[in-house]
Scaffold this motif. Structure first.
Motif, PDB file in Angstrom:
ATOM      1  N   LEU A 109       0.826  -1.202   0.000  1.00  0.00           N
ATOM      2  CA  LEU A 109       0.000   0.000   0.000  1.00  0.00           C
ATOM      3  C   LEU A 109       0.867   1.262   0.000  1.00  0.00           C
ATOM      4  CD1 LEU A 109      -2.864  -0.948   2.478  1.00  0.00           C
ATOM      5  CD2 LEU A 109      -3.117  -0.321   0.066  1.00  0.00           C
ATOM      6  N   LYS A 110       1.925   1.227   0.775  1.00  0.00           N
ATOM      7  CA  LYS A 110       2.828   2.384   0.848  1.00  0.00           C
ATOM      8  C   LYS A 110       3.430   2.678  -0.530  1.00  0.00           C
ATOM      9  CE  LYS A 110       6.922   4.094   3.212  1.00  0.00           C
ATOM     10  NZ  LYS A 110       8.062   3.770   4.025  1.00  0.00           N
ATOM     11  N   LEU A 112       2.228   1.684  -3.514  1.00  0.00           N
ATOM     12  CA  LEU A 112       1.175   2.080  -4.447  1.00  0.00           C
ATOM     13  C   LEU A 112       0.773   3.544  -4.252  1.00  0.00           C
ATOM     14  CD1 LEU A 112      -1.036  -1.123  -4.405  1.00  0.00           C
ATOM     15  CD2 LEU A 112       0.176  -0.171  -6.390  1.00  0.00           C
ATOM     16  N   LYS A 113       0.691   3.966  -3.001  1.00  0.00           N
ATOM     17  CA  LYS A 113       0.353   5.372  -2.727  1.00  0.00           C
ATOM     18  C   LYS A 113       1.433   6.293  -3.278  1.00  0.00           C
ATOM     19  CE  LYS A 113      -1.391   8.334   0.934  1.00  0.00           C
ATOM     20  NZ  LYS A 113      -2.788   8.421   0.505  1.00  0.00           N
ATOM     21  N   SER A 116       1.450   6.285  -7.215  1.00  0.00           N
ATOM     22  CA  SER A 116       0.245   6.826  -7.851  1.00  0.00           C
ATOM     23  C   SER A 116       0.130   8.331  -7.679  1.00  0.00           C
ATOM     24  CB  SER A 116      -1.007   6.133  -7.308  1.00  0.00           C
ATOM     25  OG  SER A 116      -1.175   6.426  -5.947  1.00  0.00           O
ATOM     26  N   THR A 133      -2.617   2.698 -11.000  1.00  0.00           N
ATOM     27  CA  THR A 133      -2.023   2.468  -9.674  1.00  0.00           C
ATOM     28  C   THR A 133      -2.929   3.003  -8.575  1.00  0.00           C
ATOM     29  OG1 THR A 133      -0.634   4.454  -9.919  1.00  0.00           O
ATOM     30  CG2 THR A 133       0.373   2.324 -10.471  1.00  0.00           C
ATOM     31  N   THR A 134      -3.688   4.055  -8.858  1.00  0.00           N
ATOM     32  CA  THR A 134      -4.650   4.571  -7.878  1.00  0.00           C
ATOM     33  C   THR A 134      -5.776   3.561  -7.672  1.00  0.00           C
ATOM     34  OG1 THR A 134      -4.131   6.861  -8.424  1.00  0.00           O
ATOM     35  CG2 THR A 134      -6.242   6.458  -7.332  1.00  0.00           C
ATOM     36  N   TYR A 137      -4.380   0.737  -5.677  1.00  0.00           N
ATOM     37  CA  TYR A 137      -4.252   1.152  -4.282  1.00  0.00           C
ATOM     38  C   TYR A 137      -5.605   1.067  -3.579  1.00  0.00           C
ATOM     39  CZ  TYR A 137      -3.804   4.131  -0.183  1.00  0.00           C
ATOM     40  OH  TYR A 137      -3.842   4.606   1.104  1.00  0.00           O
ATOM     41  N   ASP A 138      -6.647   1.621  -4.215  1.00  0.00           N
ATOM     42  CA  ASP A 138      -7.990   1.598  -3.612  1.00  0.00           C
ATOM     43  C   ASP A 138      -8.473   0.173  -3.387  1.00  0.00           C
ATOM     44  OD1 ASP A 138      -8.014   4.370  -3.628  1.00  0.00           O
ATOM     45  OD2 ASP A 138      -9.195   4.519  -5.483  1.00  0.00           O
ATOM     46  N   LEU A 141      -6.438  -1.456  -0.547  1.00  0.00           N
ATOM     47  CA  LEU A 141      -6.846  -0.844   0.714  1.00  0.00           C
ATOM     48  C   LEU A 141      -8.184  -1.414   1.185  1.00  0.00           C
ATOM     49  CD1 LEU A 141      -6.222   1.250   2.907  1.00  0.00           C
ATOM     50  CD2 LEU A 141      -7.429   2.937   1.504  1.00  0.00           C
TER      51      LEU A 141
END
Length: 167
Positions: A109-110, A112-113, A116, A133-134, A137-138, A141
């Motif tokens: 997650l880190k 990907l954030k 993105s 990538t957003t 990430y979503d 998450l």
């Protein structure tokens, strides 16, 4: 199939599965041995049963204790250390899920954030990259949040009731 043959087959199979789940084979075999042992097992017994070195046994037992699924047990009058595994399968699943989230999902997650939210020339390729990538990430998450909620269910009375009903 005799008991010893069945026990060995289980330990070997659990070891093979462990390597597919991202932990080493010996760690999974030690966990399997402790899970099916009715009493705490000494390091010497683990070494003998699995034909592994003291260093290998020690390193993997420490890792299993870090995961919170193996415990040291002390026996009166014994100098040796004894080990036992978590026997409650619901608790075992919760501990493994929490540990995998901490070790695998949170770091992903880190990253990907971070990737993105890049800045730059905003080319079509970059826009597509950022969108994908957003979205990823979503999705990760949401999956992590669902996993957290599922593991927390065991901590409250309503969750325990739902789990009991499902059994």
């Amino acid at each position: 199939m005799q008991f010893n043959e069945a026990k060995n087959k289980f330990i070997q199979t659990w070891g093979a599965l462990g390597s597919q789940w991202g932990i080493n084979k010996t760690m999974a075999q030690i966990h399997a041995l402790l899970m099916v042992s009715p009493e705490a097992v000494s390091m010497e017994e683990i070494m003998e049963e699995l034909h592994i070195s003291r260093g290998n046994a020690s390193m993997n037992l420490r890792a299993l204790m870090d995961w919170g699924i193996v415990y040291k047990e002390f026996k009166q009058g014994e100098r040796r250390e004894f080990f036992t595994a978590e026997k409650d399968l619901d608790e075992l699943a919760v501990k493994i899920a929490k540990e995998r989230s901490k070790r695998e999902i949170k770091p992903a997650l880190k990253v990907l954030k971070e990737v993105s939210s890049i800045a730059g020339d905003a080319s079509a390729e970059q826009k597509h990259f950022t969108e994908q990538t957003t979205k990823l990430y979503d999705f990760v998450l949401k999956a992590d949040n669902m996993l957290e909620k599922a593991t927390e269910m065991n901590d409250n009375w309503l969750g325990r009731l739902v789990i009991k009903i499902m059994k």
